[in-house]
Motif scaffolding. Structure first.
Motif, PDB file in Angstrom:
ATOM      1  N   PHE A 139      -2.497   4.020  -8.967  1.00  0.00           N
ATOM      2  CA  PHE A 139      -3.114   5.334  -8.792  1.00  0.00           C
ATOM      3  C   PHE A 139      -4.273   5.516  -9.762  1.00  0.00           C
ATOM      4  CE2 PHE A 139       1.013   6.216  -6.887  1.00  0.00           C
ATOM      5  CZ  PHE A 139       0.665   7.000  -5.794  1.00  0.00           C
TER       6      PHE A 139
ATOM      7  N   LEU B 113       0.946   1.587 -11.159  1.00  0.00           N
ATOM      8  CA  LEU B 113       1.144   1.151  -9.776  1.00  0.00           C
ATOM      9  C   LEU B 113      -0.170   1.025  -9.019  1.00  0.00           C
ATOM     10  CD1 LEU B 113       4.229   3.336  -8.739  1.00  0.00           C
ATOM     11  CD2 LEU B 113       4.226   0.961  -9.527  1.00  0.00           C
TER      12      LEU B 113
ATOM     13  N   LEU C 248       6.542   0.156  -6.105  1.00  0.00           N
ATOM     14  CA  LEU C 248       5.884  -0.221  -4.859  1.00  0.00           C
ATOM     15  C   LEU C 248       6.924  -0.693  -3.862  1.00  0.00           C
ATOM     16  CD1 LEU C 248       2.917  -2.136  -6.487  1.00  0.00           C
ATOM     17  CD2 LEU C 248       2.859   0.165  -5.494  1.00  0.00           C
TER      18      LEU C 248
ATOM     19  N   GLN D 213      -6.433  11.190  -8.442  1.00  0.00           N
ATOM     20  CA  GLN D 213      -5.399  11.491  -7.451  1.00  0.00           C
ATOM     21  C   GLN D 213      -4.343  12.461  -7.969  1.00  0.00           C
ATOM     22  OE1 GLN D 213      -5.036   6.959  -6.437  1.00  0.00           O
ATOM     23  NE2 GLN D 213      -4.057   8.047  -4.742  1.00  0.00           N
TER      24      GLN D 213
ATOM     25  N   PHE E   3       4.157   3.430  -2.070  1.00  0.00           N
ATOM     26  CA  PHE E   3       5.025   3.561  -3.235  1.00  0.00           C
ATOM     27  C   PHE E   3       6.219   4.423  -2.829  1.00  0.00           C
ATOM     28  CE2 PHE E   3       3.126   7.686  -3.583  1.00  0.00           C
ATOM     29  CZ  PHE E   3       3.948   8.458  -4.381  1.00  0.00           C
TER      30      PHE E   3
ATOM     31  N   SER F  73       0.828  -1.204   0.000  1.00  0.00           N
ATOM     32  CA  SER F  73       0.000   0.000   0.000  1.00  0.00           C
ATOM     33  C   SER F  73       0.862   1.255   0.000  1.00  0.00           C
ATOM     34  CB  SER F  73      -0.913   0.009   1.232  1.00  0.00           C
ATOM     35  OG  SER F  73      -0.133  -0.008   2.419  1.00  0.00           O
TER      36      SER F  73
ATOM     37  N   MET G 211      -0.302   4.982  -0.877  1.00  0.00           N
ATOM     38  CA  MET G 211      -0.916   5.029  -2.201  1.00  0.00           C
ATOM     39  C   MET G 211      -2.199   5.853  -2.210  1.00  0.00           C
ATOM     40  SD  MET G 211       0.818   3.327  -4.528  1.00  0.00           S
ATOM     41  CE  MET G 211      -0.443   2.953  -5.744  1.00  0.00           C
ATOM     42  N   THR G 212      -2.659   6.238  -1.031  1.00  0.00           N
ATOM     43  CA  THR G 212      -3.862   7.066  -0.929  1.00  0.00           C
ATOM     44  C   THR G 212      -3.552   8.554  -1.088  1.00  0.00           C
ATOM     45  OG1 THR G 212      -3.592   7.059   1.473  1.00  0.00           O
ATOM     46  CG2 THR G 212      -5.087   5.417   0.528  1.00  0.00           C
TER      47      THR G 212
END
Length: 222
Positions: A125, A123, A68, A129, A25, A23, A78-79
């Motif tokens: 996204f 990855l 990652l 984002q 990168f 989760s 990743m958020t």
């Protein structure tokens, strides 16, 4: 390489993990381990108008640099939002003899940025984002190909040259400057410098009366 005294060449084939279930990168570990180095990625682009080759170079660059990771010390969630800052300065459209092709060397190529965006999408996204914000000459974004690029990729692109005193609070991200000499607080166009964002500064290597300003002056456009 002249600035750092050494140039290290990145090979796109040596990209690190891009397929694990992390989760997070992050940046290629080899780059992190050499913070004082200048890295050079060679390309085979024959013309500055070869958009497909330029996009492929951006894709290769992104695949080489980003991946990652399970490294909680250096990994980025990743958020997070990805705030991209290309060099989108004014193109001098009022100049005699102006053409889009002649002014291409002034700004970061939109197709290169698109390639990097697509590499990050690989990855995991999503389009929502990605953000680009710019205060300089928003009317020039079309000539730079950025409006079409934003439509193709689905990113949030906004050129905003409204004085900060006339912007709504939700458009501004204020940042305190501890012990600041000129400023105690600086307003940025949200989400630049907002929490849970990752800044991606893509400057333009070009001649300038101030010398090589690179990524430092590029942030002025936010």
């Amino acid at each position: 390489s002249l600035l750092a005294g050494a140039g290290l060449i990145i090979s796109p084939a040596r990209a690190f993990s891009r397929k694990n279930a992390s989760s997070l990168f992050g940046i290629n570990p080899f780059i992190l381990q050499n913070p004082d180095a200048v890295f050079v990625m060679q390309t085979n682009i024959n013309l500055k108008t070869n958009s497909s080759a330029i996009k492929e170079a951006g894709l290769s660059f992104g695949r080489s640099v980003f991946g990652l990771t399970d490294d909680v010390g250096n990994g980025i969630p990743m958020t997070n939002k990805v705030v991209i800052k290309p060099n989108l300065t004014c193109r001098s459209r009022s100049s005699t003899g102006y053409t889009i092709e002649k002014s291409m060397g002034i700004v970061t190529d939109a197709f290169f940025v698109e390639g990097i965006i697509e590499s990050l999408k690989e990855l995991g996204f999503t389009s929502g984002q990605f953000y680009i914000r710019e205060v300089n000459c928003p009317d020039d974004l079309e000539d730079g190909g950025y409006l079409d690029m934003a439509e193709r990729t689905g990113i949030d692109l906004q050129g905003i040259d409204t004085p900060v005193t006339e912007l709504s609070p939700d458009k501004i991200q204020w940042v305190d400057v501890p012990d600041g000499v000129c400023f105690k607080r600086i307003p940025y166009l949200w989400p630049v410098n907002a929490p849970e964002t990752f800044p991606l500064n893509i400057s333009k290597f070009k001649a300038h009366g101030m010398g090589l300003t690179l990524c430092a002056k590029n942030l002025q456009g936010t």
